[in-house]
Design a protein around this motif. Structure first.
Motif, mmCIF file in Angstrom:
data_model
loop_
_atom_site.group_PDB
_atom_site.id
_atom_site.type_symbol
_atom_site.label_atom_id
_atom_site.label_comp_id
_atom_site.label_asym_id
_atom_site.label_seq_id
_atom_site.Cartn_x
_atom_site.Cartn_y
_atom_site.Cartn_z
ATOM 1 N N ALA A 118 -21.001 38.528 -39.055
ATOM 2 C CA ALA A 118 -21.718 37.251 -38.974
ATOM 3 C C ALA A 118 -22.509 37.163 -37.668
ATOM 4 N N LEU A 119 -21.935 37.691 -36.559
ATOM 5 C CA LEU A 119 -22.621 37.657 -35.264
ATOM 6 C C LEU A 119 -23.882 38.521 -35.297
ATOM 7 N N ASP A 120 -23.783 39.702 -35.920
ATOM 8 C CA ASP A 120 -24.970 40.558 -36.059
ATOM 9 C C ASP A 120 -26.065 39.830 -36.837
ATOM 10 N N ASN A 121 -25.684 39.173 -37.929
ATOM 11 C CA ASN A 121 -26.659 38.424 -38.736
ATOM 12 C C ASN A 121 -27.273 37.278 -37.937
ATOM 13 N N ALA A 122 -26.427 36.583 -37.161
ATOM 14 C CA ALA A 122 -26.917 35.455 -36.370
ATOM 15 C C ALA A 122 -27.947 35.918 -35.339
ATOM 16 N N LYS A 123 -27.689 37.085 -34.707
ATOM 17 C CA LYS A 123 -28.638 37.615 -33.721
ATOM 18 C C LYS A 123 -29.980 37.935 -34.373
ATOM 19 N N LYS A 124 -29.952 38.373 -35.620
ATOM 20 C CA LYS A 124 -31.204 38.684 -36.330
ATOM 21 C C LYS A 124 -32.016 37.423 -36.610
ATOM 22 N N THR A 125 -31.346 36.295 -36.717
ATOM 23 C CA THR A 125 -32.080 35.035 -36.977
ATOM 24 C C THR A 125 -32.821 34.559 -35.747
ATOM 25 N N GLY A 126 -32.325 34.950 -34.544
ATOM 26 C CA GLY A 126 -32.939 34.482 -33.308
ATOM 27 C C GLY A 126 -32.544 33.074 -32.925
#
Length: 680
Positions: A118-126
């Motif tokens: 989830a953290l990796d995905n959140a970083k991709k959102t910016g």
């Protein structure tokens, strides 16, 4: 033998009830939501560019199953959502959702795996706010599994995130979590700094920087210039001066270290006790919920068992009386045939017997009606149980909502200004008046529109506010309510939401009561015995609808009923007897179709008559038995299911009204019974 059959029947019913009670099912409310969402998915699949909408809708379905504690189904749909999209924001929510499920089941390593995804995905959102929330969750999970170094790492990352966003609320929230983490990770100096910062009303960036100061490494010590600078900085720091001020003697230093050590140990023990107490409270809460469910199940089981016993007694008595009456009727018929040989000599005696027979026939009509009613009791009970179950469920929800209101409403009224309270009442009035049903798809559309509108007014938490406004039916002219959205937002919206929910629950209870009342009214009309021998005015359509209401549960199992009622006048008739006519014809139609097919009922005026037609899609009537259909004691039903008196009684009642009954049939296509009743 009969008693054994009754006992077997009751045992089967009890087994079926226990089995159905043990199965996990969606609540009625969530079942409807899931059905609506699945319909939305089918529509999205027919359109291009709707992958994200499909994924979000699968999220909603997973949430509904999780709410009803159906975890395997919830995981199934959240994984489908993951496979349906590449949107990092949606994937972040999905992975956090799975992590939450694993946390609740105490599978912490699995939970952390999905937290990190989830953290990796959140970083991709910016989105820094989204990253912050996941960082906090990762750190909390590391704390649970006692990996304090990793927990500190992610808490500090979250603190920097909050500091960069200049969110004082998130900074203070993160510091509160960091304090026990530093303590358990043996970084006591930082723990002391954090505790000191938390006592201040404001926290500056310079003060936060002290937390992130690195330790002096060997290279710095070996380099005289760097070492001198570090030493100067240390001597000039406020913390060092404070420390020198406190350390008057070696004895005082030892005492202070001892106190700090004891304080650290006590803090750790206190935190462990708090965790232990929270776990015990959760266990007690779960136990209370289990006891409550078992208690409710026992009440339902006892009530159903009592109903089954009563119904079984009624059916047993009815069957016994019916056999007794059949024996009496057979005996009387034999006497009539014997007396007919000497008709002239025993005319007076025959007249008396005919009068007795007439009385017996009237009783038989009522008995046949009661026998039919006995067969329908279970179906009627089901029709009554559905609205009663809805009422019971609504009352439970109403209780929970009312408890919340008892806590929120007085506080809100006390804290709200006169202008805010006036706007609050206006919003509530709009919500109460809005009884229109809106699908989940329309709600999402309205929510997006409201969110944009609220953002244009500079409202924070616009998504949260828009969601509640869409749910409670406040969709238009929301700009006048903007003052309510700028402070105390959560108490205001929670209070208005719970008041609106209370109103909807009351409407649901009213609808359920009306449905139950309709069934009881039909049952009352059907079972009534007329005390007059004179015809009265009656509406054939109302009589038909009463019978259809009583048969509703059987019909909805597989029979599609099509009604075509024309405008007709009331006629002079015996309404109770006509109800028996419709009952027998409809019952025979259901039997002919084996409970599945189409039943058409048409009512129209035909010259001086009212024509009532019943068309079924059954197997039809063979030519060999057409002439026997209206004969007494003739039946095509298995032994024990029919007396053969149904259509004979029907013909007698129609003759009593000076009407006619005929039928048309075709093998494999069905049968139509036609009843003509004179208007005058």
């Amino acid at each position: 033998m009969n008693n054994k059959k009754i006992i077997l029947f009751i045992s089967i019913l009890l087994f079926a009830f226990n089995f159905s009670f043990a199965q996990k099912k969606l609540s009625k409310k969530n079942k409807k939501l899931v059905d609506d969402w699945q319909n939305d998915i089918k529509k999205f699949e027919q359109e291009s560019g709707k992958k994200d909408d499909i994924a979000v809708t699968y999220q909603f379905i997973a949430g509904a199953y999780k709410k009803d504690n159906m975890i395997s189904e919830s995981l199934k749909y959240i994984n489908i959502s993951i496979e349906s999209t590449n949107n990092p924001g949606i994937l972040q929510v999905n992975n956090s959702f799975i992590a939450e499920i694993y946390l609740e089941s105490e599978k912490y390593n699995n939970a952390q795996t999905y937290n990190l995804k989830a953290l990796d995905n959140a970083k991709k959102t910016g989105s820094d706010k989204m990253i912050y929330k996941v960082q906090i969750q990762v750190a909390k999970t590391y704390m649970i599994i006692n990996e304090y170094t990793n927990a500190i790492k992610y808490y500090e990352a979250a603190l920097k995130n909050a500091q960069n966003r200049e969110s004082s609320t998130d900074v203070r929230k993160t510091l509160k979590a960091l304090s026990p983490a530093y303590s358990k990770g043996n970084e006591h100096s930082k723990s002391i700094i954090v505790k000191k910062l938390l006592t201040q009303e404001t926290i500056t960036s310079e003060e936060l920087a002290d937390i992130f100061k690195p330790e002096v490494d060997e290279d710095t010590i070996k380099n005289p210039t760097k070492y001198e600078e570090v030493i100067k900085e240390m001597f000039n720091s406020k913390e060092f001066k404070d420390s020198i001020y406190l350390l008057f003697s070696e004895k005082q230093k030892k005492t202070l270290d001892s106190i700090r050590g004891i304080d650290s140990i006590m803090n750790e023990k206190l935190e462990l006790k708090e965790i232990e107490l929270a776990n015990k409270q959760n266990a007690v809460t779960k136990l209370a919920e289990t006891v409550k469910l078992q208690k409710n199940g026992l009440i339902i089981f006892s009530s159903l068992l009592l109903i089954i016993i009563i119904l079984s007694i009624i059916i047993f008595i009815d069957l016994k009386n019916k056999r007794k009456q059949n024996k009496i009727l057979a005996k009387q018929k034999e006497e009539i045939q014997m007396q007919a040989v000497d008709l002239d000599e025993k005319n007076q005696e025959l007249q008396t017997i005919l009068e007795d027979l007439q009385s017996t026939q009237n009783q038989l009509i009522q008995s046949e009606k009661m026998a039919s009613l006995g067969k329908l009791v279970a179906s009627i009970a089901h029709e009554l149980n559905t609205p009663l179950g809805a009422i019971n469920s609504s009352i439970s929800t109403l209780d929970a909502s009312s408890e919340t209101l008892f806590e929120l409403l007085p506080k809100y009224i006390k804290n709200a200004s006169p202008q805010e309270y006036k706007l609050f009442k206006q919003m509530l009035a709009i919500s109460i008046k809005n009884n229109e049903y809106i699908s989940s798809r329309e709600i999402r559309k309205i929510k997006r529109i409201l969110k944009k509108e609220l953002e244009s007014f500079g409202i924070e938490d616009s998504a949260y506010i828009a969601g509640i406004l869409a749910e409670i039916g406040v969709h238009d002219n929301v700009e006048r309510f903007v003052p309510l959205f700028k402070k105390n937002v959560e108490p205001t919206m929670e209070t208005i939401y719970n008041l609106s929910i209370n109103n909807k629950i009351r409407q649901n209870i009213k609808t359920a009561i009306e449905k139950a009342s309709k069934v009881i009214y039909a049952l009352k009309n059907y079972s009534r015995t007329s005390n007059t021998e004179n015809k009265i005015k009656g509406d054939v359509r109302k009589s038909l609808d009463s019978v259809l209401t009583i048969y509703q549960n059987q019909l909805k199992q597989g029979v599609v009923v099509t009604k075509k009622y024309s405008e007709i006048p009331e006629i002079m008739c015996f309404p109770d007897d006509l109800g028996q006519v419709w009952t027998n014809i409809i019952h025979n139609a259901i039997h002919a179709m084996s409970g599945k097919g189409e039943l058409g009922i048409e009512v129209e005026k035909l010259e001086d008559n009212i024509k009532v037609s019943f068309s079924d899609s059954g197997i039809g009537i063979p030519d060999s038995i057409k002439d026997k259909v209206f004969m007494p004691f003739f039946t095509t039903k298995p032994e024990g299911e029919g007396t053969g008196l149904g259509l004979d009684i029907v013909k007698q009642i129609i003759d009593k009204h000076s009407g006619q009954i005929t039928f048309e049939t075709e093998i494999g296509k069905g049968t139509t019974f036609i009843v003509l009743l004179p208007i005058q």
